[in-house]
Every structure is written in C-alpha cells, then in structure tokens.
Scaffold this motif. Structure first.
Motif, PDB file in Angstrom:
ATOM      1  N   ILE A  70       0.873  -1.165   0.000  1.00  0.00           N
ATOM      2  CA  ILE A  70       0.000   0.000   0.000  1.00  0.00           C
ATOM      3  C   ILE A  70       0.913   1.218   0.000  1.00  0.00           C
ATOM      4  N   ILE A  71       0.898   1.957  -1.082  1.00  0.00           N
ATOM      5  CA  ILE A  71       1.736   3.150  -1.213  1.00  0.00           C
ATOM      6  C   ILE A  71       1.025   4.358  -0.603  1.00  0.00           C
ATOM      7  N   GLU A  72      -0.271   4.472  -0.881  1.00  0.00           N
ATOM      8  CA  GLU A  72      -1.096   5.533  -0.325  1.00  0.00           C
ATOM      9  C   GLU A  72      -2.462   4.919  -0.024  1.00  0.00           C
ATOM     10  N   LYS A  73      -2.860   4.934   1.248  1.00  0.00           N
ATOM     11  CA  LYS A  73      -4.115   4.281   1.647  1.00  0.00           C
ATOM     12  C   LYS A  73      -5.275   4.709   0.751  1.00  0.00           C
ATOM     13  N   ASP A  74      -6.073   3.717   0.384  1.00  0.00           N
ATOM     14  CA  ASP A  74      -7.285   3.913  -0.412  1.00  0.00           C
ATOM     15  C   ASP A  74      -7.052   4.446  -1.823  1.00  0.00           C
ATOM     16  N   SER A  75      -5.781   4.480  -2.295  1.00  0.00           N
ATOM     17  CA  SER A  75      -5.624   5.045  -3.646  1.00  0.00           C
ATOM     18  C   SER A  75      -4.453   4.546  -4.478  1.00  0.00           C
ATOM     19  N   VAL A  76      -3.315   4.185  -3.889  1.00  0.00           N
ATOM     20  CA  VAL A  76      -2.158   3.781  -4.701  1.00  0.00           C
ATOM     21  C   VAL A  76      -1.555   2.494  -4.122  1.00  0.00           C
ATOM     22  N   TYR A  77      -1.356   1.538  -5.018  1.00  0.00           N
ATOM     23  CA  TYR A  77      -0.854   0.218  -4.622  1.00  0.00           C
ATOM     24  C   TYR A  77       0.187  -0.248  -5.627  1.00  0.00           C
ATOM     25  N   ASP A  78       1.169  -0.979  -5.137  1.00  0.00           N
ATOM     26  CA  ASP A  78       2.114  -1.668  -6.009  1.00  0.00           C
ATOM     27  C   ASP A  78       1.835  -3.162  -5.883  1.00  0.00           C
ATOM     28  N   LEU A  79       1.687  -3.799  -7.023  1.00  0.00           N
ATOM     29  CA  LEU A  79       1.416  -5.228  -7.077  1.00  0.00           C
ATOM     30  C   LEU A  79       2.585  -5.887  -7.791  1.00  0.00           C
ATOM     31  N   TYR A  80       3.149  -6.921  -7.175  1.00  0.00           N
ATOM     32  CA  TYR A  80       4.316  -7.620  -7.724  1.00  0.00           C
ATOM     33  C   TYR A  80       3.944  -9.057  -8.050  1.00  0.00           C
ATOM     34  N   PHE A  81       4.431  -9.524  -9.191  1.00  0.00           N
ATOM     35  CA  PHE A  81       4.330 -10.931  -9.550  1.00  0.00           C
ATOM     36  C   PHE A  81       5.753 -11.451  -9.682  1.00  0.00           C
ATOM     37  N   MET A  82       6.051 -12.523  -8.979  1.00  0.00           N
ATOM     38  CA  MET A  82       7.415 -13.037  -8.924  1.00  0.00           C
ATOM     39  C   MET A  82       7.799 -13.847 -10.162  1.00  0.00           C
ATOM     40  N   GLU A  83       6.798 -14.218 -10.970  1.00  0.00           N
ATOM     41  CA  GLU A  83       7.076 -14.908 -12.223  1.00  0.00           C
ATOM     42  C   GLU A  83       6.008 -14.522 -13.235  1.00  0.00           C
ATOM     43  N   CYS A  84       6.345 -14.676 -14.491  1.00  0.00           N
ATOM     44  CA  CYS A  84       5.382 -14.412 -15.558  1.00  0.00           C
ATOM     45  C   CYS A  84       4.432 -15.603 -15.615  1.00  0.00           C
ATOM     46  N   THR A  85       3.150 -15.326 -15.474  1.00  0.00           N
ATOM     47  CA  THR A  85       2.163 -16.404 -15.464  1.00  0.00           C
ATOM     48  C   THR A  85       1.498 -16.613 -16.819  1.00  0.00           C
ATOM     49  N   CYS A  86       1.880 -15.824 -17.813  1.00  0.00           N
ATOM     50  CA  CYS A  86       1.278 -15.959 -19.149  1.00  0.00           C
ATOM     51  C   CYS A  86       1.736 -17.271 -19.791  1.00  0.00           C
ATOM     52  N   MET A  87       0.771 -18.088 -20.158  1.00  0.00           N
ATOM     53  CA  MET A  87       1.105 -19.385 -20.753  1.00  0.00           C
ATOM     54  C   MET A  87       1.772 -19.236 -22.122  1.00  0.00           C
ATOM     55  N   LEU A  88       1.459 -18.180 -22.856  1.00  0.00           N
ATOM     56  CA  LEU A  88       2.127 -17.965 -24.145  1.00  0.00           C
ATOM     57  C   LEU A  88       3.625 -17.766 -23.946  1.00  0.00           C
ATOM     58  N   HIS A  89       3.988 -17.077 -22.885  1.00  0.00           N
ATOM     59  CA  HIS A  89       5.408 -16.874 -22.586  1.00  0.00           C
ATOM     60  C   HIS A  89       6.006 -18.134 -21.948  1.00  0.00           C
ATOM     61  N   ARG A  90       5.303 -18.703 -20.995  1.00  0.00           N
ATOM     62  CA  ARG A  90       5.825 -19.876 -20.278  1.00  0.00           C
ATOM     63  C   ARG A  90       6.083 -21.055 -21.209  1.00  0.00           C
ATOM     64  N   GLN A  91       5.280 -21.160 -22.260  1.00  0.00           N
ATOM     65  CA  GLN A  91       5.463 -22.250 -23.211  1.00  0.00           C
ATOM     66  C   GLN A  91       6.404 -21.873 -24.354  1.00  0.00           C
ATOM     67  N   TYR A  93       6.257 -19.355 -26.614  1.00  0.00           N
ATOM     68  CA  TYR A  93       5.730 -18.826 -27.866  1.00  0.00           C
ATOM     69  C   TYR A  93       5.961 -17.338 -28.056  1.00  0.00           C
ATOM     70  N   VAL A  94       5.864 -16.559 -26.974  1.00  0.00           N
ATOM     71  CA  VAL A  94       5.941 -15.099 -27.079  1.00  0.00           C
ATOM     72  C   VAL A  94       6.905 -14.579 -26.025  1.00  0.00           C
ATOM     73  N   SER A  95       7.806 -13.708 -26.435  1.00  0.00           N
ATOM     74  CA  SER A  95       8.760 -13.139 -25.472  1.00  0.00           C
ATOM     75  C   SER A  95       8.834 -11.620 -25.539  1.00  0.00           C
ATOM     76  N   THR A  96       8.040 -10.996 -26.381  1.00  0.00           N
ATOM     77  CA  THR A  96       8.082  -9.537 -26.486  1.00  0.00           C
ATOM     78  C   THR A  96       7.479  -8.874 -25.248  1.00  0.00           C
ATOM     79  N   PRO A  97       8.102  -7.820 -24.762  1.00  0.00           N
ATOM     80  CA  PRO A  97       7.532  -7.071 -23.637  1.00  0.00           C
ATOM     81  C   PRO A  97       6.180  -6.434 -23.972  1.00  0.00           C
TER      82      PRO A  97
END
Length: 147
Positions: A70-91, A93-97
């Motif tokens: 929580i960066i600022e209560k009720d308004s700003v948040y940072d969300l982190y994903f520790m790995e790419c969960t997209c199956m197109l990338h995981r398999q 097929y796709v690596s473009t940002p």
C-alpha cells in the motif's frame, strides 16, 4: 509450420499497432484469459475484504507468487508478480515485452469487475519480459474517472 513460427508473426504484428490499438486488442484477450480462473480468485479476495481496497491488497499477499504494497491508503498500490504467469510466454511462444499490455488489461478488467464505481490507472513499472526479476504494477484509483 510450427506454432512457434506463427507467433513470430504475431509479435511482429502487435509491434506495428499503436499503443491504443494494442490496449484494445489485448483487452479482449485479457478478459477471455481471466474469466478462465483468475477472476474467481480475485472475487474471493474482494468478498473477504468486503470491498475494502487496502484489505484486498493486504490479502493478495497470501497468494503464491504475489506481493503487494500500500503506497497511499485507499488510492495507490504496487502489485508484484514473482514470475510471468502468461502461458504464451511460459510455453516459449511469445517473449516480447509488448505482451505485458495483456497483463495490464487483465488487471484493469478484474478491478473494474469488482469495483464498478471506481476508475483505475494501471502502470507497468517493471516486468520480467523487460528484463526485471519480477513484474511490478502500480495501481491508482479514484471515484471520479480523473486518473
């Protein structure tokens, strides 16, 4: 022709689209993807948090591979994903940002599905496909659409 060859053309094609066109294209892909399971996970968090954004993001810390701040209560948040969960990338097929636009649109769709009265701005700050160790997404909210 291998399926991976088709995706090389896909990557080239999306690179030719203007940012607004990519957002529109990936919003449809994102909706379809999250309806296959992710949306239900976040609906459960929403219900547990009783619609409170701060509690929602605190609870998201309990999801595997997810961290939030929580960066600022009720308004700003940072969300982190520790790995790419997209199956197109995981398999492999796709690596473009540019694919990260799909993640952005997924988050927007989930948030708008849960908080219909709020408006959100989602910014991809870092991503694995851009070379980072994790994906960092900033979420800002307002009630009036002036984001």
């Amino acid at each position: 022709m291998e399926l991976s060859d088709w995706f090389k053309g896909f990557e080239r094609g999306i690179s030719c689209l203007a940012p607004e066109q990519r957002a529109s294209f990936f919003s449809e892909c994102a909706k379809n993807c999250v309806k296959c399971g992710t949306l239900q996970i976040y609906q459960g968090l929403y219900e547990k948090a009783r619609g409170d954004l701060d509690i929602f993001f605190q609870e998201s810390n309990k999801l595997p591979g997810v961290r939030s701040e929580i960066i600022e209560k009720d308004s700003v948040y940072d969300l982190y994903f520790m790995e790419c969960t997209c199956m197109l990338h995981r398999q492999g097929y796709v690596s473009t940002p540019l694919l990260c636009e799909c993640s952005k649109q997924s988050i927007l769709y989930v948030l708008h599905s849960l908080w219909k009265e709020k408006y959100f701005r989602v910014t991809i700050c870092e991503s694995i496909l851009r070379g980072s160790q994790h994906c960092k997404i900033q979420i800002e909210t307002t009630n009036n659409g002036n984001t």
